[in-house]
Design an enzyme around this catalytic site. Sequence first.
Site, PDB file in Angstrom:
ATOM      1  N   ASP A  30     -58.574  12.623 -55.817  1.00 28.14           N
ATOM      2  CA  ASP A  30     -57.667  11.448 -54.928  1.00 28.14           C
ATOM      3  C   ASP A  30     -58.207  10.633 -54.298  1.00 28.14           C
ATOM      4  O   ASP A  30     -59.195  10.975 -53.323  1.00 28.14           O
ATOM      5  CB  ASP A  30     -56.841  12.344 -54.075  1.00 28.14           C
ATOM      6  N   LYS A  87     -49.335   8.855 -59.303  1.00 28.46           N
ATOM      7  CA  LYS A  87     -48.445   9.614 -59.174  1.00 28.46           C
ATOM      8  C   LYS A  87     -47.230   9.037 -59.232  1.00 28.46           C
ATOM      9  O   LYS A  87     -46.746   7.869 -58.676  1.00 28.46           O
ATOM     10  CB  LYS A  87     -48.310  10.445 -57.934  1.00 28.46           C
ATOM     11  N   GLY A 159     -52.298  19.528 -50.018  1.00 26.37           N
ATOM     12  CA  GLY A 159     -52.516  19.183 -48.890  1.00 26.37           C
ATOM     13  C   GLY A 159     -52.872  20.248 -47.620  1.00 26.37           C
ATOM     14  O   GLY A 159     -52.663  20.180 -46.497  1.00 26.37           O
TER      15      GLY A 159
END
Lengths: 332, 197
Positions: A30, A87, A159
Site C-alpha cells: 500500500d 481500490k 489496518g
Amino acid sequence: MKVEIEKLRFGTELVKRGFAKMQKGGVIMDVTNVEQAIIAEEAGAVAVMALHKVPADIRISGGVARMADPKKIEEIMDAVTIPVMAKCRIGHFAEARVLEAIGVDMIDESEVLTPADNFFHIYKKKFVVPFVCGARNLSEAVRRIWEGAAMIRTKGEAGTGNVVEAVKHMRLINHAISIVQRTNEEKLYSLAEKFASRYLEVSKIVTEETGIRIEEEIVYEHFTIEEIVEGIYEILLDIKKLNRLPVVNFAAGGVATPADAAMMMQLGADGVFVGSGIFKSSNPTKFAKAIVEAVQHYDEPDIIAEVSKELGEPMKGIEKFSETELLQTRGT
Amino acid sequence: MKVSVVGVQGDVEEHVIITKKAMQNLGIKGDVIITRKFGAVSKSDVVIIPGGESTTISKLIFADSIAEEIIQLAESGKPIMGTCAGLIILSRFGDEQVEKTRTKLLGLLDVKVRRNAFGRQKESFQTKLQMKRIGEIDAIFIRAPVIEDVGEKVEILAKFEDKIVAVQQDNILGLAFHPELVSTKVHEYLLSLAHNL
C-alpha cells in the site's frame, strides 16, 4: 506475417488470471504518494496499491471511505514501472470503470472502503481489467471467482497490524478446500446451491413485498439462480480437481512483520499484501526490503532472523476490535 | 534430465507443470525442481526463468548469486529459457525503465528489450502466433516486453505485428509472452535442445 486483428483478444480469463499469476511469490504494498511508491519498487515489491490513506488511517478518520483521487493514482502510475492497483468500493461499478479508464493494472474491490452495495459485488467478467477481492471463507471466495475475480486475498482485518484474522481466513479456506476434495459431485451440487443463495437476497425482499413469484426470474445481472448454481458448481469441481482455488490466493489484512509474511506463505498463501505495516513502521525502506526477503525465503528461518534484526518499531497495531469496528464483515 | 525453474517470484508452478507434461509427451525421464537459492542451477540440464516482475526477480537472483550460476551454465551450452520477465533478465540491453529501476540483466541474449511495450494490463491480450520450428501456438501477452534490436547471432523465431517477440541465440531462448499458461509446444522444443546435446 499477416495478423488478423479480430483474433486479438483482450481481457480474457486467461489474460486476467495470468496477470495475477505473475504476482506470485511477491509482495504488494500500500502506498499513498510517489515517494512511497518508489521506496516500494526499489525494495522489490511486485506491485503497489495506490491509496489516499492506508487502512490504519481510514480506521482512525472514520466517515465514508471512497476510491482515491484519480490524479493521485496517475501520479503513482507515472512514477513506477511495476503494476499499480487501486481500490474501489464493494459493488461500485462506476468507480471501477473510472479506475479501468485511467488504466490501473488491477482493481481491488475492497471492504476497506465503505461498501456501495449491500447486496451485490461488481460483475467483474464485464471488465477488461482484472480484479482482486477479499474473502473470509470458501463461500465468499467462490462467489467472487464466479463474478470474475482473477485473484482472491484473505480479508484479515485491515489496518490492525494484527495477523490473527488473516490466519483464520487462510485456515478456513484451506480446510474447506480439503473437504471439497473429498466430497462427491452430488453433495458439491448442494453446496453450490447453498453458496449461491446469497444472490437471492434482493429477490426475497421483493417477493415478500409483492407476494408474487415468477418463472425464470433474473436475480443478478442477466442470470437466473439456476445459472448461478451451475457456474458455482463448475468452480467447486475445479477446486476438487486442483486441490486449490483456481485463481491465486494472497494473504492480506494485518500482515505487519517479516515473520507474519513468512507465516502466511507457509500456510499456503501465493503472495502477500502489506497495507499499513510498512509505512506505519519507523523505518519503511528497511521494513519493505525485509518483508520482500521474508516472502522469498519464507521457509528459511535463518534469513528471516537476519532481516528481522533492528528493523525499528513495527506499526503499533490493535489487539482487540469490537464487532462494530470490523471491516471484514462487509461484502459477503 | 534435471530442469530447474528459478522460483524467486512469478508463475513458477505453471512452468513446472507444463515442463512435466512436455517431458511426458517426449518420453523423457527426469525431475523438474523449483530453486530459490544458490546451488541448484549449476547441477541442471535446463534452466527456466519464469514470468513475473523483472525488477523483483533481478534483485533476488543477483542478491543470492543465482545470476552468476545461470551465466556459467549458459556458457557450458545448456539450454536456458526466459519468458516475459525472464526474457528481460536474459537480455544484454534494456530500455529507460530498466535503467531507471537499475535492474541488472544477465546479458546472455544479444538483444535490446523494451518493457511494457504494448502498454498496461488492459492492453494485455491473447492471440495465435506462428513460431519458427515450433508452429502455431497460443500466446498470452501480459504487460509484455518486445525485442527492439538483435545482434548478428540472434535468430528471430516469431514476430507479432512486426515486433520481435521470440528469439534464440544458440542455447538461449527468449519469449516476450507466456507459453507456460497454455501449451507444451515451446517447452518440448526447449527440452529437445537439451536432449540433442
